[in-house]
Write a protein that holds these residues in place. Sequence first.
Motif, PDB file in Angstrom:
ATOM      1  N   GLU A 191      27.346 123.796  86.098  1.00 52.64           N
ATOM      2  CA  GLU A 191      26.902 123.866  84.707  1.00 52.64           C
ATOM      3  C   GLU A 191      25.394 123.666  84.636  1.00 52.64           C
ATOM      4  O   GLU A 191      24.770 123.270  85.621  1.00 52.64           O
ATOM      5  CB  GLU A 191      27.614 122.817  83.858  1.00 52.64           C
ATOM      6  N   GLN A 192      24.847 123.932  83.461  1.00 49.13           N
ATOM      7  CA  GLN A 192      23.402 123.797  83.259  1.00 49.13           C
ATOM      8  C   GLN A 192      22.957 122.385  83.607  1.00 49.13           C
ATOM      9  O   GLN A 192      23.654 121.404  83.322  1.00 49.13           O
ATOM     10  CB  GLN A 192      23.055 124.103  81.798  1.00 49.13           C
ATOM     11  N   LEU A 193      21.791 122.294  84.221  1.00 43.78           N
ATOM     12  CA  LEU A 193      21.232 120.984  84.551  1.00 43.78           C
ATOM     13  C   LEU A 193      20.884 120.226  83.271  1.00 43.78           C
ATOM     14  O   LEU A 193      20.374 120.826  82.320  1.00 43.78           O
ATOM     15  CB  LEU A 193      19.944 121.139  85.375  1.00 43.78           C
ATOM     16  N   PRO A 194      21.114 118.924  83.245  1.00 46.10           N
ATOM     17  CA  PRO A 194      20.706 118.144  82.068  1.00 46.10           C
ATOM     18  C   PRO A 194      19.178 118.006  82.043  1.00 46.10           C
ATOM     19  O   PRO A 194      18.534 117.931  83.087  1.00 46.10           O
ATOM     20  CB  PRO A 194      21.378 116.782  82.289  1.00 46.10           C
ATOM     21  N   MET A 195      18.615 117.995  80.845  1.00 44.98           N
ATOM     22  CA  MET A 195      17.171 117.877  80.694  1.00 44.98           C
ATOM     23  C   MET A 195      16.735 116.459  81.029  1.00 44.98           C
ATOM     24  O   MET A 195      17.424 115.498  80.696  1.00 44.98           O
ATOM     25  CB  MET A 195      16.774 118.228  79.252  1.00 44.98           C
ATOM     26  N   ARG A 196      15.605 116.328  81.697  1.00 44.99           N
ATOM     27  CA  ARG A 196      15.018 115.024  81.990  1.00 44.99           C
ATOM     28  C   ARG A 196      13.521 115.110  81.701  1.00 44.99           C
ATOM     29  O   ARG A 196      12.709 115.291  82.609  1.00 44.99           O
ATOM     30  CB  ARG A 196      15.327 114.572  83.406  1.00 44.99           C
ATOM     31  N   TYR A 197      13.169 115.032  80.442  1.00 49.40           N
ATOM     32  CA  TYR A 197      11.768 115.150  80.030  1.00 49.40           C
ATOM     33  C   TYR A 197      10.881 114.216  80.831  1.00 49.40           C
ATOM     34  O   TYR A 197      11.155 113.029  80.946  1.00 49.40           O
ATOM     35  CB  TYR A 197      11.612 114.828  78.542  1.00 49.40           C
ATOM     36  N   GLY A 198       9.844 114.776  81.414  1.00 52.95           N
ATOM     37  CA  GLY A 198       8.872 113.981  82.153  1.00 52.95           C
ATOM     38  C   GLY A 198       9.380 113.456  83.479  1.00 52.95           C
ATOM     39  O   GLY A 198       8.688 112.691  84.144  1.00 52.95           O
ATOM     40  N   GLY A 199      10.568 113.863  83.883  1.00 53.73           N
ATOM     41  CA  GLY A 199      11.132 113.383  85.147  1.00 53.73           C
ATOM     42  C   GLY A 199      10.574 114.148  86.336  1.00 53.73           C
ATOM     43  O   GLY A 199       9.610 114.909  86.221  1.00 53.73           O
ATOM     44  N   GLU A 200      11.191 113.961  87.447  1.00 51.14           N
ATOM     45  CA  GLU A 200      10.753 114.616  88.676  1.00 51.14           C
ATOM     46  C   GLU A 200      10.918 116.129  88.566  1.00 51.14           C
ATOM     47  O   GLU A 200      11.828 116.602  87.885  1.00 51.14           O
ATOM     48  CB  GLU A 200      11.577 114.101  89.863  1.00 51.14           C
ATOM     49  N   PRO A 201      10.056 116.878  89.266  1.00 52.65           N
ATOM     50  CA  PRO A 201      10.244 118.339  89.312  1.00 52.65           C
ATOM     51  C   PRO A 201      11.607 118.694  89.910  1.00 52.65           C
ATOM     52  O   PRO A 201      12.292 117.856  90.490  1.00 52.65           O
ATOM     53  CB  PRO A 201       9.107 118.816  90.223  1.00 52.65           C
ATOM     54  N   ILE A 202      11.983 119.937  89.774  1.00 49.70           N
ATOM     55  CA  ILE A 202      13.258 120.431  90.291  1.00 49.70           C
ATOM     56  C   ILE A 202      13.340 120.184  91.798  1.00 49.70           C
ATOM     57  O   ILE A 202      12.377 120.419  92.529  1.00 49.70           O
ATOM     58  CB  ILE A 202      13.393 121.938  89.985  1.00 49.70           C
ATOM     59  N   THR A 203      14.502 119.742  92.250  1.00 45.23           N
ATOM     60  CA  THR A 203      14.709 119.483  93.671  1.00 45.23           C
ATOM     61  C   THR A 203      15.240 120.746  94.358  1.00 45.23           C
ATOM     62  O   THR A 203      15.782 121.634  93.686  1.00 45.23           O
ATOM     63  CB  THR A 203      15.721 118.347  93.892  1.00 45.23           C
ATOM     64  N   PRO A 204      15.139 120.808  95.684  1.00 45.04           N
ATOM     65  CA  PRO A 204      15.725 121.951  96.391  1.00 45.04           C
ATOM     66  C   PRO A 204      17.230 122.105  96.123  1.00 45.04           C
ATOM     67  O   PRO A 204      17.721 123.219  95.964  1.00 45.04           O
ATOM     68  CB  PRO A 204      15.439 121.649  97.856  1.00 45.04           C
ATOM     69  N   ASP A 205      17.970 120.994  96.057  1.00 47.06           N
ATOM     70  CA  ASP A 205      19.411 121.084  95.774  1.00 47.06           C
ATOM     71  C   ASP A 205      19.668 121.655  94.385  1.00 47.06           C
ATOM     72  O   ASP A 205      20.596 122.440  94.180  1.00 47.06           O
ATOM     73  CB  ASP A 205      20.080 119.713  95.894  1.00 47.06           C
ATOM     74  N   GLU A 206      18.848 121.283  93.399  1.00 45.87           N
ATOM     75  CA  GLU A 206      19.007 121.827  92.051  1.00 45.87           C
ATOM     76  C   GLU A 206      18.690 123.325  92.032  1.00 45.87           C
ATOM     77  O   GLU A 206      19.406 124.105  91.410  1.00 45.87           O
ATOM     78  CB  GLU A 206      18.112 121.079  91.063  1.00 45.87           C
ATOM     79  N   ALA A 207      17.621 123.715  92.712  1.00 40.07           N
ATOM     80  CA  ALA A 207      17.255 125.133  92.757  1.00 40.07           C
ATOM     81  C   ALA A 207      18.362 125.960  93.405  1.00 40.07           C
ATOM     82  O   ALA A 207      18.730 127.026  92.905  1.00 40.07           O
ATOM     83  CB  ALA A 207      15.936 125.311  93.519  1.00 40.07           C
TER      84      ALA A 207
END
Length: 115
Positions: free
Chosen positions: A12-28
């Motif tokens: 499912e769509q990733l949850p938003m994390r305003y100001g959090g870490e950039p996208i990780t390789p696992d998320e990509a």
Amino acid sequence: MATKTMLPGEAEQLPMRYGGEPITPDEALGVSRRIARVQIAQGRTKVKVLDELPPADAPLVPWACRLPPRLLAFVRAKADMEGVTVTDVVTQALTAYANSAPGATVHYKAPRRSS
């Protein structure tokens, strides 16, 4: 038989994390897999579900997007003036975007002109 753990963004769509870490390789990779599965379900036949992210130096792939024709004309002219390609410009802009925190506004600095 071991069950394969789904990566973040794969189901499912990733949850938003305003100001959090950039996208990780696992998320990509997880989002890439989810999008590929949707495209396959829609009948796209030349789509592959990735087992791993391509290396940073992998060959470029064709990709299409829509831009206002006037903007494209200005981008092409500026890239020509600077001696770069539109692909260089888009790659630089998208790299800055991908490496920034979610929800952040990406700012670009103009190169310094030599006097």
